[in-house]
Design an enzyme around this catalytic site. Structure first.
Site, PDB file in Angstrom:
ATOM      1  N   CYS A   1      49.451  94.237  12.760  1.00  0.00           N
ATOM      2  CA  CYS A   1      48.382  95.003  13.250  1.00  0.00           C
ATOM      3  C   CYS A   1      48.786  96.318  13.903  1.00  0.00           C
ATOM      4  CB  CYS A   1      47.834  94.262  14.672  1.00  0.00           C
ATOM      5  SG  CYS A   1      46.373  94.626  15.118  1.00  0.00           S
TER       6      CYS A   1
ATOM      7  N   HIS B   1      46.214  89.346  11.973  1.00  0.00           N
ATOM      8  CA  HIS B   1      46.981  88.614  12.565  1.00  0.00           C
ATOM      9  C   HIS B   1      47.320  87.225  11.997  1.00  0.00           C
ATOM     10  CE1 HIS B   1      47.191  91.116  16.573  1.00  0.00           C
ATOM     11  NE2 HIS B   1      45.796  91.355  15.891  1.00  0.00           N
TER      12      HIS B   1
ATOM     13  N   GLU C   1      49.455  85.133  13.101  1.00  0.00           N
ATOM     14  CA  GLU C   1      49.483  84.006  13.997  1.00  0.00           C
ATOM     15  C   GLU C   1      48.250  83.387  14.612  1.00  0.00           C
ATOM     16  OE1 GLU C   1      49.156  87.662  16.346  1.00  0.00           O
ATOM     17  OE2 GLU C   1      49.863  87.097  14.419  1.00  0.00           O
TER      18      GLU C   1
END
Length: 227
Positions: A98, A208, A210
């Protein structure tokens, strides 16, 4: 997006060899989410800003949430700019996520204010050119056919984005025939923007991983498999 059908070798490497990955904690990023995702992908993870630990890890992950200028200030205060530069000079893997990707470019422009980035890649991070901003939610990407980062993922795999700024133009050219050209992945929100880059030891994603479910987990496994 034509991608490899199998990541057996990278997945096997990640699962059989525990690689040390540091999530660099400089005050701007979802470090706990990144820690959990990397651990699920098979890494031995530590959250720290300790200089020696970050320098000696197999992989360094630089997250980032918030304003470009604030992230750069926090990174410099933690000596993260020096750590990233030294690791890359020695061919040691670094991954940005990001705003952690955005600060790798030459500059960020927010509200008319220009802030110098790490200048690992030329280019400016500028406001998204779209009717709806921020770009928040799931989106597909267009990755190179030989991408290692997206290996094993379907062409319609979706990733989670939350951002109001992006790089719309890629200008780095490789003139040395002995050097591999960077692999640039694109996505579109209004206008196409850089969604990920693979450039030697330096990889990064605007989205992202994750927070991107199984697709994000596979992507992180792919990265860990190269460490």
């Amino acid at each position: 997006m034509e991608l490899s059908a199998s990541t057996g070798s990278t997945a096997s490497k990640a699962s059989t060899v525990s690689k040390k990955v540091v999530v660099f904690d400089y005050g701007f990023g979802n470090v706990r989410s990144a820690e959990r995702a990397l651990a699920r992908a098979g890494a031995d993870v530590e959250i720290t800003r300790d200089f020696d630990t970050a320098m000696n890890a197999d992989g360094l992950l630089v997250p980032g949430v918030g304003a470009f200028a604030a992230c750069m200030q926090g990174l410099k205060e933690a000596r993260g700019d020096w750590i990233v530069g030294r690791r890359l000079a020695g061919g040691r893997p670094v991954m940005g996520i990001c705003v952690g990707m955005q600060i790798l470019f030459a500059r960020g422009i927010e509200h008319g204010v220009e802030t110098e980035g790490l200048d690992e890649w030329p280019g400016s991070v500028e406001p998204l050119q779209a009717d709806i901003v921020p770009h928040m939610g799931w989106n597909t990407v267009d990755a190179p056919a030989d991408s290692q980062l997206f290996a094993g993922l379907d062409a319609d795999a979706r990733f989670y984005f939350v951002h109001s700024y992006a790089v719309h133009d890629w200008s780095l050219e490789t003139t040395n025939p002995l050097m591999r050209a960077p692999k640039v992945t694109w996505s579109t929100h209004g206008k196409p923007f850089v969604a990920a880059v693979e450039n030697g030891a330096l990889w990064a994603t605007q989205f992202h991983p994750e927070k991107s479910g199984d697709a994000g987990a596979q992507l992180l496994t792919n990265w860990i498999g190269t460490l």
